[in-house]
Design a protein around this motif. Structure first.
Motif, mmCIF file in Angstrom:
data_model
loop_
_atom_site.group_PDB
_atom_site.id
_atom_site.type_symbol
_atom_site.label_atom_id
_atom_site.label_comp_id
_atom_site.label_asym_id
_atom_site.label_seq_id
_atom_site.Cartn_x
_atom_site.Cartn_y
_atom_site.Cartn_z
ATOM 1 N N LEU A 197 -18.248 10.071 -58.130
ATOM 2 C CA LEU A 197 -17.825 9.593 -56.808
ATOM 3 C C LEU A 197 -19.028 9.037 -56.055
ATOM 4 N N PRO A 198 -18.887 7.876 -55.430
ATOM 5 C CA PRO A 198 -19.998 7.358 -54.619
ATOM 6 C C PRO A 198 -20.348 8.353 -53.506
ATOM 7 N N ASP A 199 -21.632 8.451 -53.169
ATOM 8 C CA ASP A 199 -22.096 9.418 -52.170
ATOM 9 C C ASP A 199 -21.263 9.396 -50.890
ATOM 10 N N LYS A 200 -20.902 8.184 -50.428
ATOM 11 C CA LYS A 200 -20.189 8.101 -49.145
ATOM 12 C C LYS A 200 -18.758 8.625 -49.238
ATOM 13 N N PHE A 201 -18.248 8.814 -50.467
ATOM 14 C CA PHE A 201 -16.891 9.347 -50.645
ATOM 15 C C PHE A 201 -16.886 10.747 -51.246
ATOM 16 N N ARG A 202 -18.056 11.398 -51.285
ATOM 17 C CA ARG A 202 -18.132 12.739 -51.872
ATOM 18 C C ARG A 202 -18.588 13.720 -50.820
ATOM 19 N N PRO A 203 -17.746 14.710 -50.483
ATOM 20 C CA PRO A 203 -16.400 14.957 -51.009
ATOM 21 C C PRO A 203 -15.400 13.916 -50.505
ATOM 22 N N LEU A 204 -14.282 13.772 -51.249
ATOM 23 C CA LEU A 204 -13.235 12.849 -50.806
ATOM 24 C C LEU A 204 -12.739 13.304 -49.441
ATOM 25 N N PRO A 205 -12.857 12.463 -48.414
ATOM 26 C CA PRO A 205 -12.515 12.892 -47.057
ATOM 27 C C PRO A 205 -11.017 13.143 -46.892
ATOM 28 N N GLY A 206 -10.682 14.118 -46.036
ATOM 29 C CA GLY A 206 -9.297 14.408 -45.701
ATOM 30 C C GLY A 206 -8.547 15.166 -46.785
ATOM 31 N N ARG A 207 -9.281 15.656 -47.778
ATOM 32 C CA ARG A 207 -8.678 16.413 -48.874
ATOM 33 C C ARG A 207 -9.550 17.612 -49.189
ATOM 34 N N THR A 208 -8.942 18.683 -49.701
ATOM 35 C CA THR A 208 -9.703 19.822 -50.189
ATOM 36 C C THR A 208 -10.126 19.500 -51.614
ATOM 37 N N ASN A 209 -11.430 19.359 -51.818
ATOM 38 C CA ASN A 209 -11.966 18.992 -53.124
ATOM 39 C C ASN A 209 -12.243 20.247 -53.951
ATOM 40 N N LEU A 210 -11.574 20.354 -55.088
ATOM 41 C CA LEU A 210 -11.783 21.467 -56.016
ATOM 42 C C LEU A 210 -12.411 20.893 -57.278
ATOM 43 N N VAL A 211 -13.552 21.444 -57.683
ATOM 44 C CA VAL A 211 -14.257 20.941 -58.858
ATOM 45 C C VAL A 211 -14.284 22.015 -59.926
ATOM 46 N N SER A 212 -13.664 21.704 -61.061
ATOM 47 C CA SER A 212 -13.638 22.623 -62.184
ATOM 48 C C SER A 212 -14.941 22.451 -62.957
ATOM 49 N N THR A 213 -15.806 23.453 -62.884
ATOM 50 C CA THR A 213 -17.115 23.339 -63.528
ATOM 51 C C THR A 213 -17.715 24.712 -63.769
ATOM 52 N N THR A 214 -18.564 24.777 -64.757
ATOM 53 C CA THR A 214 -19.340 25.993 -64.989
ATOM 54 C C THR A 214 -20.714 25.851 -64.330
ATOM 55 N N ARG A 215 -21.009 24.654 -63.794
ATOM 56 C CA ARG A 215 -22.294 24.413 -63.136
ATOM 57 C C ARG A 215 -22.090 24.369 -61.621
ATOM 58 N N PRO A 216 -22.530 25.382 -60.889
ATOM 59 C CA PRO A 216 -22.244 25.462 -59.457
ATOM 60 C C PRO A 216 -23.129 24.592 -58.571
ATOM 61 N N GLU A 217 -24.236 24.050 -59.102
ATOM 62 C CA GLU A 217 -25.184 23.365 -58.228
ATOM 63 C C GLU A 217 -24.626 22.068 -57.671
#
Length: 169
Positions: A54-74
């Motif tokens: 995602l481009p920096d200006k859209f991360r996190p996607l605005p107006g939505r709850t962003n859930l990221v499935s990952t084993t890397r928390p950083e």
């Protein structure tokens, strides 16, 4: 209900990997507008590579709850980390959109009730080094609820929007 939103080329490519970065191999503003309109105000679940793409200006996607499935928390600033296991995936909120990538689509498909598919009328195999392929969406298990017209984007690419609902017995 869980919904899946995806864009793919005629030859089933959903993205490309270039210089270690995942990206869309086409530009279709109308698809982006539809994505925003449909997912706004909801939860969106994505894999780590999709988050990183995602481009920096859209991360996190605005107006939505962003859930990221990952084993890397950083560096998940603005998103919630979702440990990718069956228990967590089965407990996602009702208004969740699965937005990619290929691994997340495949993993969450058993819970998906609706699919929003954009077909981009380009063939990409052989033109890009590392294509990312669309997993089998098992569309024969769904009934088509919308058959879109073939449109031409302001960018010149041709596209079509279709929707599918899971066919309950």
């Amino acid at each position: 209900s869980m919904k899946l939103i995806i864009a793919r080329s005629l030859d089933n490519v959903i993205g490309v990997l270039e210089n270690g970065q995942h990206r869309l191999p086409w530009h279709c503003p109308e698809d982006m507008a539809r994505f925003k309109q449909l997912t706004m105000g909801s939860h969106v679940v994505m894999g780590r590579n999709t988050w990183d793409s995602l481009p920096d200006k859209f991360r996190p996607l605005p107006g939505r709850t962003n859930l990221v499935s990952t084993t890397r928390p950083e560096s998940l600033v603005g998103a919630q980390r979702l440990i990718p296991n069956w228990a967590n995936l089965g407990r996602l909120p009702e208004d969740t959109w699965v937005i990619g990538g290929a691994h997340i689509y495949k993993m969450l498909l058993p819970w998906v009730d609706e699919i929003y598919l954009t077909t981009i009328y380009v063939n990409l195999l052989g033109t890009c080094q590392t294509p990312i392929m669309c997993p089998d969406l098992v569309l024969e298990s769904y009934r088509r609820t919308e058959l879109g017209a073939l449109e031409t984007s302001t960018s010149g690419v041709r596209y079509r929007f279709d929707s599918y609902a899971y066919a309950r017995r």
